[in-house]
Design a protein around this motif. Structure first.
Motif, short mmCIF file in Angstrom:
data_model
loop_
_atom_site.label_atom_id
_atom_site.label_comp_id
_atom_site.label_asym_id
_atom_site.label_seq_id
_atom_site.Cartn_x
_atom_site.Cartn_y
_atom_site.Cartn_z
N ALA A 115 0.76 -1.51 0.00
CA ALA A 115 -0.20 -0.01 -0.15
C ALA A 115 1.19 1.30 -0.04
N ASN A 116 0.45 2.59 -0.41
CA ASN A 116 1.44 3.86 -1.02
C ASN A 116 0.79 4.45 0.53
N PHE A 117 1.95 4.84 1.34
CA PHE A 117 1.23 5.57 1.90
C PHE A 117 2.45 6.65 2.06
N LYS A 118 2.57 7.07 0.64
CA LYS A 118 3.87 8.26 1.13
C LYS A 118 3.29 9.90 1.31
N GLY A 119 3.54 10.37 2.24
CA GLY A 119 3.63 12.26 2.41
C GLY A 119 1.97 11.53 3.33
N ALA A 120 1.29 10.73 3.81
CA ALA A 120 0.06 10.78 4.53
C ALA A 120 0.53 11.51 5.61
N LYS A 121 -0.51 12.07 6.39
CA LYS A 121 -1.13 12.10 7.62
C LYS A 121 -1.47 11.26 8.16
N LEU A 122 -1.00 10.55 9.27
CA LEU A 122 -1.16 8.95 9.37
C LEU A 122 -1.20 9.55 11.48
N LEU A 123 -1.32 10.30 11.80
CA LEU A 123 -0.92 10.94 12.97
C LEU A 123 -2.06 10.32 14.06
N GLY A 124 -1.95 9.13 14.94
CA GLY A 124 -2.33 8.37 15.93
C GLY A 124 -3.77 7.46 15.45
N ALA A 125 -3.48 6.85 13.97
CA ALA A 125 -3.31 5.92 12.68
C ALA A 125 -3.15 4.97 13.82
N SER A 126 -4.17 3.41 13.81
CA SER A 126 -3.65 2.39 13.91
C SER A 126 -3.36 1.43 13.24
N PHE A 127 -2.45 0.94 13.13
CA PHE A 127 -2.09 -0.46 12.40
C PHE A 127 -1.71 -1.86 13.39
N PHE A 128 -2.65 -1.67 14.29
CA PHE A 128 -2.10 -2.78 15.52
C PHE A 128 -3.43 -4.48 14.34
N ASP A 129 -1.79 -5.08 14.56
CA ASP A 129 -1.78 -6.39 14.32
C ASP A 129 -2.48 -6.65 11.98
N ALA A 130 -1.37 -5.47 11.83
CA ALA A 130 -2.58 -5.34 10.55
C ALA A 130 -1.01 -5.98 9.61
N ASP A 131 -1.28 -5.48 8.74
CA ASP A 131 0.36 -6.81 7.65
C ASP A 131 0.15 -5.64 6.58
N LEU A 132 1.56 -5.14 7.16
CA LEU A 132 2.19 -3.63 6.13
C LEU A 132 3.43 -4.23 5.60
N THR A 133 3.37 -5.55 5.15
CA THR A 133 4.72 -5.92 4.64
C THR A 133 4.47 -4.96 2.52
N GLY A 134 5.86 -4.52 2.74
CA GLY A 134 6.28 -3.80 1.48
C GLY A 134 6.21 -2.17 1.46
N ALA A 135 5.36 -2.20 2.52
CA ALA A 135 3.98 -1.15 2.23
C ALA A 135 4.98 0.63 2.01
N ASP A 136 4.97 1.34 1.62
CA ASP A 136 5.84 2.31 1.38
C ASP A 136 5.00 3.70 2.21
N LEU A 137 5.73 4.43 3.19
CA LEU A 137 5.06 5.35 4.23
C LEU A 137 6.41 6.33 4.21
N SER A 138 7.14 6.24 3.17
CA SER A 138 7.86 7.67 3.47
C SER A 138 7.40 8.67 3.66
N ASP A 139 8.40 9.57 4.16
CA ASP A 139 7.87 11.19 4.81
C ASP A 139 6.38 11.21 5.21
N ALA A 140 5.95 10.40 5.43
CA ALA A 140 4.51 10.34 6.60
C ALA A 140 4.69 10.63 7.89
N ASP A 141 3.43 11.12 8.52
CA ASP A 141 3.41 11.74 9.66
C ASP A 141 3.18 10.44 10.61
N LEU A 142 3.64 9.92 11.05
CA LEU A 142 3.43 8.36 11.69
C LEU A 142 3.26 8.49 13.50
N ARG A 143 2.88 10.47 14.18
CA ARG A 143 3.46 10.47 15.47
C ARG A 143 2.25 9.82 16.25
#
Length: 218
Positions: A115-143
């Motif tokens: 999945a492509n999350f490049k540059g996405a604003k994901l403050l407080g997002a929940s990826f609990f027990d998720a499968d992010l294999t190979g995902a693009d989280l570059s430049d994302a706000d994951l605070r």
């Protein structure tokens, strides 16, 4: 029983008239009958039987309970306050979320491979027990994002800001790219921290923090 009625009528004249009634019916003549309006019974009042009361109470109880015990998949209506699409427990492999505002978005137990999350604003997002294999989280706000039990292997975290993100359980960053990623206040397991220090480099362009420093590498 036969009813016989004899009536004699007389006038001031010498002529006499005899009026006789006879009938074999037991029904009284019209002038002896009571007014139907006076004898009309009021309509019976509707009353709720005990069984109906119990049934109604049971129905109300079941409806009330359903509000609290609805299956999560049915109760879940949206992914978060900003992204209204259903993103929890879904197969979203290869989906493009780049640049989107997905604050507090719920991706629990979802499949997010490539999945492509490049540059996405994901403050407080929940990826609990998720499968992010190979995902693009570059430049994302994951605070403050939640990566508990998530599979974060081979993920591109270049220049991502993970400050205060929750990482516990079996979260794995094996094979991920973390150049310029900021791990400030991320409670990594010691074995994960040691592993990430072996591949850490770069400085986060947003916070100005060096990746190795945020990982407390020696």
């Amino acid at each position: 029983m036969a009813l016989f009625l004899n009536a004699s009528l007389s006038s001031t004249s010498k002529t006499h008239h005899r009026l006789s009634f006879s009938t074999t019916s037991t029904t009284p003549p019209p002038f002896l009958r009571t007014n139907p309006k006076q004898t009309q019974q009021p309509p019976p009042k509707l009353t709720l039987s005990f069984v109906e009361s119990v049934s109604s109470a049971t129905l109300v109880a079941l409806l009330s309970a359903s509000l609290f015990f609805v299956h999560p998949a049915l109760a879940f209506k949206g992914g978060g306050p900003y992204g209204q699409g259903v993103t929890r427990g879904q197969d979203l492999s290869g989906k493009d979320f780049s640049g989107k505002t997905l604050i507090k978005q719920d991706f629990k137990t979802s499949i997010l491979r490539q999945a492509n999350f490049k540059g996405a604003k994901l403050l407080g997002a929940s990826f609990f027990d998720a499968d992010l294999t190979g995902a693009d989280l570059s430049d994302a706000d994951l605070r403050s994002a939640d990566f508990s039990l998530a599979n974060v292997t081979k993920v591109n975290l270049s220049n991502a800001n993970l400050e205060g993100a929750l990482v516990t359980g079996n979260t794995s960053f094996k094979g991920s790219i973390i150049t310029g990623a900021d791990f400030t206040d991320v409670p990594l397991r010691e074995d994960q921290r040691v592993y990430l220090c072996t591949i850490a480099d770069g400085v986060n362009s947003t916070t100005g923090n060096a990746t190795r420093d945020t990982l407390l590498c020696n």
